[in-house]
Design an enzyme around this catalytic site. Structure first.
Site, mmCIF file in Angstrom:
data_model
loop_
_atom_site.group_PDB
_atom_site.id
_atom_site.type_symbol
_atom_site.label_atom_id
_atom_site.label_comp_id
_atom_site.label_asym_id
_atom_site.label_seq_id
_atom_site.Cartn_x
_atom_site.Cartn_y
_atom_site.Cartn_z
ATOM 1 N N CYS A 1 3.910 -6.339 -2.465
ATOM 2 C CA CYS A 1 3.534 -5.135 -3.195
ATOM 3 C C CYS A 1 4.551 -4.010 -2.987
ATOM 4 C CB CYS A 1 2.125 -4.740 -2.758
ATOM 5 S SG CYS A 1 1.311 -3.516 -3.780
ATOM 6 N N HIS A 2 4.114 -2.877 -2.457
ATOM 7 C CA HIS A 2 4.997 -1.742 -2.196
ATOM 8 C C HIS A 2 5.810 -1.917 -0.905
ATOM 9 C CE1 HIS A 2 2.405 0.059 -5.222
ATOM 10 N NE2 HIS A 2 3.283 1.051 -5.344
ATOM 11 N N GLY B 1 0.839 -1.195 0.000
ATOM 12 C CA GLY B 1 0.000 0.000 0.000
ATOM 13 C C GLY B 1 0.870 1.239 0.000
ATOM 14 N N ARG B 2 0.315 2.334 0.454
ATOM 15 C CA ARG B 2 1.089 3.581 0.466
ATOM 16 C C ARG B 2 1.939 3.745 1.720
ATOM 17 N NH1 ARG B 2 -2.996 8.159 -0.912
ATOM 18 N NH2 ARG B 2 -2.859 8.005 1.264
ATOM 19 N N GLU C 1 5.842 4.052 1.742
ATOM 20 C CA GLU C 1 6.470 5.305 1.297
ATOM 21 C C GLU C 1 7.061 6.068 2.475
ATOM 22 O OE1 GLU C 1 3.441 7.608 -0.594
ATOM 23 O OE2 GLU C 1 3.256 6.250 -2.298
ATOM 24 N N TYR D 1 5.002 -5.087 -6.654
ATOM 25 C CA TYR D 1 4.111 -4.432 -7.603
ATOM 26 C C TYR D 1 4.996 -3.918 -8.742
ATOM 27 C CZ TYR D 1 0.413 -1.620 -9.547
ATOM 28 O OH TYR D 1 -0.512 -1.097 -10.403
#
Length: 191
Positions: free
Chosen positions: A117-118, A87-88, A91, A137
């Site tokens: 993923c991320h 997900g985000r 970050e 991802y």
């Protein structure tokens, strides 16, 4: 009972947080879901990412996920394995020195790590993907390459295992991802 550490955060992918958490609890692990600057009982907001034919995933509000442990009380040596969600959240989680230190510990000790993923962005920042083959991802693939790893493109329903590390591109890979992580943990499931 073996303990698993799960690192998540605000706007982590909903399924990538809840499904591993619940599946690992289901098979008998004690799972400590944590987020920097948050305590047991606090919540993180998740985001639902879906694949609906656009050039990238769509994002919608998810659930409020209640953390099961206080981040500042984490001692990596108390855990049998680590889950890093996507997900985000990665970050900003990759900017946290404690998160990076925890990830490095698991790789230094060759303990099982599952990242999706991320979430791989945290691994690249930690400098632990060099010489490894993994997936993520697709938009994170260039980061894997820059960090010295080999990015392997696989269908979103699959996972890649390299030593103590299992990775998957996105939540459709949960069956493979969790199965391979359980193998790394030495779990035996009898049918």
């Amino acid at each position: 009972m073996k303990k698993i550490l799960l690192i998540t955060g605000d706007f982590a992918e909903d399924y990538e947080t809840m499904v591993p958490y619940q599946m690992l609890l289901m098979v008998g692990y004690e799972v400590h879901a944590v987020c920097p600057d948050k305590k047991k009982g606090d919540s993180v907001k998740t985001a639902i990412h879906d694949f609906e034919g656009d050039q990238t995933y769509t994002e919608k509000p998810g659930h409020n996920f209640q953390l099961s442990y206080t981040f500042d009380e984490v001692k990596p040596e108390n855990y049998a394995g680590l889950v890093v969600v996507g997900g985000r959240a990665p970050e900003y989680l990759r900017l946290n020195k404690q998160v990076i230190g925890i990830v490095k510990y698991f790789f230094e000790k060759d303990l099982p790590v599952a990242a999706m993923c991320h979430g791989i962005q945290i691994l690249t920042t930690a400098g632990v993907v060099s010489g490894r083959t993994l997936t993520a991802y697709p938009a994170v693939g260039p980061e894997v390459t820059i960090a010295g790893g080999t990015y392997k493109e696989v269908p979103p329903t699959e996972s890649v295992v390299d030593g103590n590390l299992v990775t998957s591109p996105a939540w459709p890979g949960h069956p493979s991802f969790i199965r391979e992580f359980l193998k790394l943990l030495g779990a035996k499931i009898a049918l």
